[in-house]
Design a protein around this motif. Structure first.
Motif, PDB file in Angstrom:
ATOM      1  N   GLU A  26       0.814  -1.201   0.000  1.00 51.20           N
ATOM      2  CA  GLU A  26       0.000   0.000   0.000  1.00 51.20           C
ATOM      3  C   GLU A  26       0.854   1.261   0.000  1.00 51.20           C
ATOM      4  OE1 GLU A  26      -3.305   2.326  -0.222  1.00 51.20           O
ATOM      5  OE2 GLU A  26      -3.140   0.137  -0.450  1.00 51.20           O
ATOM      6  N   THR A  27       1.934   1.262   0.789  1.00 52.05           N
ATOM      7  CA  THR A  27       2.809   2.433   0.820  1.00 52.05           C
ATOM      8  C   THR A  27       3.475   2.660  -0.526  1.00 52.05           C
ATOM      9  OG1 THR A  27       3.236   2.032   3.176  1.00 52.05           O
ATOM     10  CG2 THR A  27       4.755   3.505   2.008  1.00 52.05           C
ATOM     11  N   ALA A  28       3.911   1.566  -1.167  1.00 51.63           N
ATOM     12  CA  ALA A  28       4.537   1.691  -2.482  1.00 51.63           C
ATOM     13  C   ALA A  28       3.551   2.244  -3.501  1.00 51.63           C
ATOM     14  CB  ALA A  28       5.067   0.331  -2.930  1.00 51.63           C
ATOM     15  N   ARG A  29       2.294   1.805  -3.424  1.00 49.06           N
ATOM     16  CA  ARG A  29       1.291   2.313  -4.354  1.00 49.06           C
ATOM     17  C   ARG A  29       1.043   3.801  -4.138  1.00 49.06           C
ATOM     18  NH1 ARG A  29       1.253  -0.187  -8.511  1.00 49.06           N
ATOM     19  NH2 ARG A  29      -0.752   0.781  -8.999  1.00 49.06           N
ATOM     20  N   GLN A  30       1.008   4.232  -2.866  1.00 47.90           N
ATOM     21  CA  GLN A  30       0.790   5.642  -2.574  1.00 47.90           C
ATOM     22  C   GLN A  30       1.955   6.499  -3.060  1.00 47.90           C
ATOM     23  OE1 GLN A  30      -0.040   5.976   1.613  1.00 47.90           O
ATOM     24  NE2 GLN A  30      -2.023   4.946   1.466  1.00 47.90           N
ATOM     25  N   VAL A  31       3.169   6.005  -2.844  1.00 45.44           N
ATOM     26  CA  VAL A  31       4.342   6.746  -3.322  1.00 45.44           C
ATOM     27  C   VAL A  31       4.340   6.836  -4.844  1.00 45.44           C
ATOM     28  CG1 VAL A  31       6.861   6.746  -3.443  1.00 45.44           C
ATOM     29  CG2 VAL A  31       5.722   6.166  -1.304  1.00 45.44           C
ATOM     30  N   PHE A  32       3.983   5.739  -5.511  1.00 40.60           N
ATOM     31  CA  PHE A  32       3.944   5.744  -6.977  1.00 40.60           C
ATOM     32  C   PHE A  32       2.897   6.727  -7.492  1.00 40.60           C
ATOM     33  CE2 PHE A  32       2.269   4.115 -10.995  1.00 40.60           C
ATOM     34  CZ  PHE A  32       3.432   4.055 -11.743  1.00 40.60           C
ATOM     35  N   LEU A  33       1.717   6.744  -6.874  1.00 40.71           N
ATOM     36  CA  LEU A  33       0.682   7.688  -7.288  1.00 40.71           C
ATOM     37  C   LEU A  33       1.100   9.128  -7.018  1.00 40.71           C
ATOM     38  CD1 LEU A  33      -2.554   5.809  -6.110  1.00 40.71           C
ATOM     39  CD2 LEU A  33      -1.680   6.048  -8.438  1.00 40.71           C
ATOM     40  N   PHE A  34       1.806   9.345  -5.905  1.00 40.67           N
ATOM     41  CA  PHE A  34       2.280  10.691  -5.605  1.00 40.67           C
ATOM     42  C   PHE A  34       3.273  11.165  -6.660  1.00 40.67           C
ATOM     43  CE2 PHE A  34       5.768  13.166  -3.693  1.00 40.67           C
ATOM     44  CZ  PHE A  34       5.072  14.334  -3.400  1.00 40.67           C
ATOM     45  N   VAL A  35       4.171  10.281  -7.063  1.00 41.93           N
ATOM     46  CA  VAL A  35       5.176  10.652  -8.062  1.00 41.93           C
ATOM     47  C   VAL A  35       4.532  10.892  -9.413  1.00 41.93           C
ATOM     48  CG1 VAL A  35       7.203   9.842  -9.332  1.00 41.93           C
ATOM     49  CG2 VAL A  35       7.046   9.468  -6.867  1.00 41.93           C
ATOM     50  N   THR A  36       3.635   9.990  -9.828  1.00 48.11           N
ATOM     51  CA  THR A  36       3.040  10.098 -11.157  1.00 48.11           C
ATOM     52  C   THR A  36       1.997  11.219 -11.248  1.00 48.11           C
ATOM     53  OG1 THR A  36       1.456   8.363 -10.516  1.00 48.11           O
ATOM     54  CG2 THR A  36       3.425   7.690 -11.734  1.00 48.11           C
ATOM     55  N   ASN A  37       1.369  11.588 -10.139  1.00 52.30           N
ATOM     56  CA  ASN A  37       0.333  12.626 -10.170  1.00 52.30           C
ATOM     57  C   ASN A  37       0.860  14.000  -9.790  1.00 52.30           C
ATOM     58  OD1 ASN A  37      -1.609  10.739 -10.921  1.00 52.30           O
ATOM     59  ND2 ASN A  37      -2.191  10.310  -8.817  1.00 52.30           N
ATOM     60  N   ASP A  38       1.603  14.098  -8.682  1.00 49.04           N
ATOM     61  CA  ASP A  38       2.033  15.399  -8.174  1.00 49.04           C
ATOM     62  C   ASP A  38       3.398  15.810  -8.724  1.00 49.04           C
ATOM     63  OD1 ASP A  38      -0.310  15.405  -6.738  1.00 49.04           O
ATOM     64  OD2 ASP A  38       0.607  14.602  -4.923  1.00 49.04           O
ATOM     65  N   VAL A  39       4.372  14.927  -8.563  1.00 50.44           N
ATOM     66  CA  VAL A  39       5.720  15.261  -9.028  1.00 50.44           C
ATOM     67  C   VAL A  39       5.734  15.425 -10.540  1.00 50.44           C
ATOM     68  CG1 VAL A  39       8.122  14.490  -9.107  1.00 50.44           C
ATOM     69  CG2 VAL A  39       6.746  14.070  -7.067  1.00 50.44           C
ATOM     70  N   TRP A  40       4.935  14.613 -11.230  1.00 50.93           N
ATOM     71  CA  TRP A  40       4.875  14.718 -12.689  1.00 50.93           C
ATOM     72  C   TRP A  40       4.397  16.096 -13.128  1.00 50.93           C
ATOM     73  CZ3 TRP A  40       6.473  12.636 -17.024  1.00 50.93           C
ATOM     74  CH2 TRP A  40       5.810  12.919 -18.205  1.00 50.93           C
ATOM     75  N   GLN A  41       3.446  16.677 -12.404  1.00 45.62           N
ATOM     76  CA  GLN A  41       2.965  18.010 -12.750  1.00 45.62           C
ATOM     77  C   GLN A  41       4.063  19.057 -12.586  1.00 45.62           C
ATOM     78  OE1 GLN A  41       0.018  18.667 -14.079  1.00 45.62           O
ATOM     79  NE2 GLN A  41      -0.564  16.510 -13.992  1.00 45.62           N
ATOM     80  N   ILE A  42       4.894  18.907 -11.555  1.00 45.71           N
ATOM     81  CA  ILE A  42       6.002  19.843 -11.350  1.00 45.71           C
ATOM     82  C   ILE A  42       7.022  19.707 -12.480  1.00 45.71           C
ATOM     83  CG2 ILE A  42       7.870  20.501  -9.790  1.00 45.71           C
ATOM     84  CD1 ILE A  42       6.157  19.460  -7.496  1.00 45.71           C
TER      85      ILE A  42
END
Length: 208
Positions: A26-42
């Motif tokens: 679950e933590t890995a999935r949350q980190v992956f979604l954070f990177v692909t959704n938030d960091v990707w926008q930056i």
């Protein structure tokens, strides 16, 4: 060192994202979604800035060389005018930004797509000549698909649309899936080459 640091960073983040994508934790999935959704926008915002700077530099150099300079000036004026209009009056309906968008940009886009239609028709005429059996099959399939998508197909035969649908869902879909599989394998190969440091063209010229 200037190229070694980006290579190391690319390898670390590439391997990390690869592991997070296939992890079911679950933590890995949350980190992956954070990177692909938030960091990707930056990252996308910074790439947009780089694109704007590159666009300005290319057009300024072209203006200095007097190469299509009126069109270059119009491009630069439009590039800097639209953000100013959006910041001052907003982008709501009836604003100057939307007026420019609806009355200048949309007609230009329609004109470009209309011109592309003629290029597509010309390419299709040259490519669909029945010089061999595969070319003849391609020509018949294209004509069948075009007729089924037009009102003329219903007047010619009731079986035209089902046959064209079968062509799209079976032979055409098989070719599309083969192309997508090739694209996926090519993307995977390129990604591995970049992560392992074999592919270095994205770093620019010079020695490592």
């Amino acid at each position: 060192m200037k190229r070694r640091v980006p290579q190391i960073a690319c390898a670390i983040f590439g391997i990390l994202l690869f592991a997070l994508y296939f992890s079911q934790h679950e933590t890995a999935r949350q980190v992956f979604l954070f990177v692909t959704n938030d960091v990707w926008q930056i990252v996308f915002a910074f790439t947009l800035i780089v694109g704007v700077i590159s666009f300005v530099r290319v057009n300024l150099k072209a203006i200095e060389r007097r190469n299509d300079w009126p069109y270059r000036i119009v491009s630069l004026v439009g590039l800097f005018t639209m953000p100013v209009l959006a910041l001052i009056w907003g982008i709501k309906g009836g604003s100057p930004f939307m007026w420019v968008f609806d009355n200048i940009q949309v007609p230009m886009q329609s004109t470009v797509f209309a011109l592309l239609a003629f290029f597509v028709a010309s390419a299709a005429f040259r490519g669909f000549r029945a010089r061999s059996l595969p070319a003849t099959i391609l020509l018949l399939s294209a004509v069948l698909t075009l007729l089924s998508r037009s009102d003329l197909g219903g007047f010619l035969s009731d079986y035209l649309s089902p046959v064209a649908e079968w062509v799209r869902n079976n032979p055409s879909m098989s070719a599309r899936r083969a192309i997508l599989i090739g694209i996926g394998l090519g993307s995977l190969t390129t990604s591995l080459r970049v992560i392992l440091g074999i592919e270095r063209t994205w770093l620019g010229g010079g020695k490592p």
